[in-house]
Design a protein around this motif. Structure first.
Motif: not given
Length: 138
Positions: A63-86
Protein backbone atom coordinates in the motif's frame (compact mmCIF):
# COMPACT_ATOMS: atom_id res chain seq x y z
CA UNK A 1 -0.83 10.34 -11.15
CA UNK A 2 1.71 9.82 -13.93
CA UNK A 3 -0.68 8.02 -16.31
CA UNK A 4 -1.70 5.39 -13.78
CA UNK A 5 -5.24 4.67 -12.72
CA UNK A 6 -7.01 2.16 -10.48
CA UNK A 7 -7.37 -0.43 -13.25
CA UNK A 8 -3.67 -0.23 -14.16
CA UNK A 9 -2.67 -0.37 -10.49
CA UNK A 10 -4.68 -3.59 -10.08
CA UNK A 11 -2.95 -5.02 -13.16
CA UNK A 12 0.44 -4.28 -11.62
CA UNK A 13 -0.66 -5.87 -8.34
CA UNK A 14 -1.94 -8.94 -10.20
CA UNK A 15 1.53 -9.26 -11.75
CA UNK A 16 2.94 -10.06 -8.31
CA UNK A 17 2.58 -13.80 -7.60
CA UNK A 18 2.52 -13.30 -3.82
CA UNK A 19 -0.25 -10.69 -4.12
CA UNK A 20 -2.32 -13.17 -6.11
CA UNK A 21 -1.62 -15.84 -3.47
CA UNK A 22 -3.02 -13.69 -0.64
CA UNK A 23 -5.84 -12.36 -2.84
CA UNK A 24 -4.94 -8.68 -2.52
CA UNK A 25 -6.81 -5.99 -4.40
CA UNK A 26 -6.40 -2.23 -4.81
CA UNK A 27 -9.66 -0.47 -3.96
CA UNK A 28 -8.47 3.16 -4.14
CA UNK A 29 -5.55 4.69 -6.00
CA UNK A 30 -4.51 8.22 -6.89
CA UNK A 31 -3.58 11.69 -5.68
CA UNK A 32 -0.99 10.52 -3.17
CA UNK A 33 -2.95 7.66 -1.68
CA UNK A 34 -3.73 3.99 -2.13
CA UNK A 35 -5.86 1.42 -0.36
CA UNK A 36 -5.12 -2.29 -0.49
CA UNK A 37 -7.55 -4.93 0.85
CA UNK A 38 -7.17 -8.61 1.67
CA UNK A 39 -10.01 -10.90 2.69
CA UNK A 40 -9.17 -12.56 6.00
CA UNK A 41 -9.20 -16.33 5.71
CA UNK A 42 -7.73 -19.18 7.79
CA UNK A 43 -4.63 -19.56 5.60
CA UNK A 44 -3.56 -16.00 6.54
CA UNK A 45 -3.96 -16.45 10.30
CA UNK A 46 -1.52 -17.45 13.00
CA UNK A 47 -2.14 -20.11 15.65
CA UNK A 48 -4.45 -17.89 17.77
CA UNK A 49 -6.76 -17.05 14.87
CA UNK A 50 -5.46 -13.52 14.24
CA UNK A 51 -4.08 -12.27 10.92
CA UNK A 52 -0.37 -13.13 10.78
CA UNK A 53 1.92 -10.14 11.28
CA UNK A 54 3.64 -10.94 8.00
CA UNK A 55 0.35 -10.40 6.15
CA UNK A 56 -0.08 -7.02 7.84
CA UNK A 57 3.51 -6.11 6.88
CA UNK A 58 2.90 -7.21 3.29
CA UNK A 59 -0.25 -5.09 3.08
CA UNK A 60 1.51 -2.04 4.55
CA UNK A 61 4.53 -2.42 2.24
CA UNK A 62 2.48 -2.71 -0.94
CA UNK A 63 0.00 0.00 0.00
CA UNK A 64 2.85 2.38 0.87
CA UNK A 65 4.58 1.67 -2.43
CA UNK A 66 1.44 2.09 -4.53
CA UNK A 67 0.64 5.41 -2.82
CA UNK A 68 4.16 6.66 -3.53
CA UNK A 69 3.80 5.56 -7.15
CA UNK A 70 1.06 8.15 -7.58
CA UNK A 71 3.61 10.91 -6.92
CA UNK A 72 6.95 9.40 -8.02
CA UNK A 73 5.75 7.44 -11.04
CA UNK A 74 5.13 3.75 -11.60
CA UNK A 75 8.71 2.46 -11.25
CA UNK A 76 9.32 2.57 -7.50
CA UNK A 77 10.86 0.38 -4.80
CA UNK A 78 10.45 0.32 -1.05
CA UNK A 79 13.52 1.83 0.61
CA UNK A 80 12.39 0.69 4.04
CA UNK A 81 9.47 0.79 6.41
CA UNK A 82 8.57 0.23 10.03
CA UNK A 83 5.35 -1.13 11.47
CA UNK A 84 3.86 -0.91 14.92
CA UNK A 85 1.22 -3.50 15.82
CA UNK A 86 -1.50 -1.98 18.00
CA UNK A 87 -3.92 -4.89 18.46
CA UNK A 88 -4.53 -8.31 16.91
CA UNK A 89 -6.33 -8.22 13.57
CA UNK A 90 -9.42 -10.33 13.07
CA UNK A 91 -12.62 -9.95 11.12
CA UNK A 92 -13.62 -10.11 7.49
CA UNK A 93 -11.18 -7.82 5.64
CA UNK A 94 -7.74 -6.33 6.23
CA UNK A 95 -7.57 -2.76 4.91
CA UNK A 96 -4.28 -0.87 4.40
CA UNK A 97 -4.77 2.85 3.68
CA UNK A 98 -1.67 4.81 2.74
CA UNK A 99 -1.13 8.52 2.22
CA UNK A 100 2.00 10.27 0.97
CA UNK A 101 3.29 12.62 3.66
CA UNK A 102 6.11 14.11 1.56
CA UNK A 103 7.47 13.67 -1.94
CA UNK A 104 10.85 14.95 -3.06
CA UNK A 105 12.93 14.27 -6.15
CA UNK A 106 14.60 11.21 -4.63
CA UNK A 107 12.00 9.70 -2.32
CA UNK A 108 8.52 9.76 -0.86
CA UNK A 109 7.60 9.27 2.78
CA UNK A 110 4.29 7.47 3.27
CA UNK A 111 2.11 6.66 6.28
CA UNK A 112 -0.16 3.60 6.36
CA UNK A 113 -3.01 2.80 8.75
CA UNK A 114 -4.12 -0.84 8.84
CA UNK A 115 -7.65 -1.76 9.86
CA UNK A 116 -9.53 -4.99 10.38
CA UNK A 117 -13.12 -4.68 9.16
CA UNK A 118 -15.82 -6.76 10.83
CA UNK A 119 -18.81 -8.30 9.07
CA UNK A 120 -20.90 -5.21 9.93
CA UNK A 121 -18.27 -2.92 8.35
CA UNK A 122 -16.89 -1.61 11.63
CA UNK A 123 -13.17 -0.90 11.26
CA UNK A 124 -10.64 -1.37 14.06
CA UNK A 125 -7.15 0.11 13.80
CA UNK A 126 -4.68 -2.75 14.26
CA UNK A 127 -1.32 -1.34 13.07
CA UNK A 128 0.40 1.76 11.72
CA UNK A 129 3.38 1.88 9.39
CA UNK A 130 5.62 4.44 7.77
CA UNK A 131 7.90 3.92 4.83
CA UNK A 132 10.29 5.48 2.39
CA UNK A 133 9.89 4.76 -1.32
CA UNK A 134 12.50 5.42 -3.98
CA UNK A 135 12.29 5.73 -7.76
CA UNK A 136 13.67 2.55 -9.38
CA UNK A 137 16.85 3.15 -11.32
CA UNK A 138 18.44 0.66 -13.71
Amino acid sequence: MNGLDLQMAQKVLDGQPFSRLVGARITAFGDGSATLEVDIRPELQQQNGFVHGGVLSYAADNSITFAAGTTLGPAVLTGGFSIQYIRPASGRTLIARSVVVHTGRRQAVVRCDLFAAADDGTETLCAVAQGTVLPARN
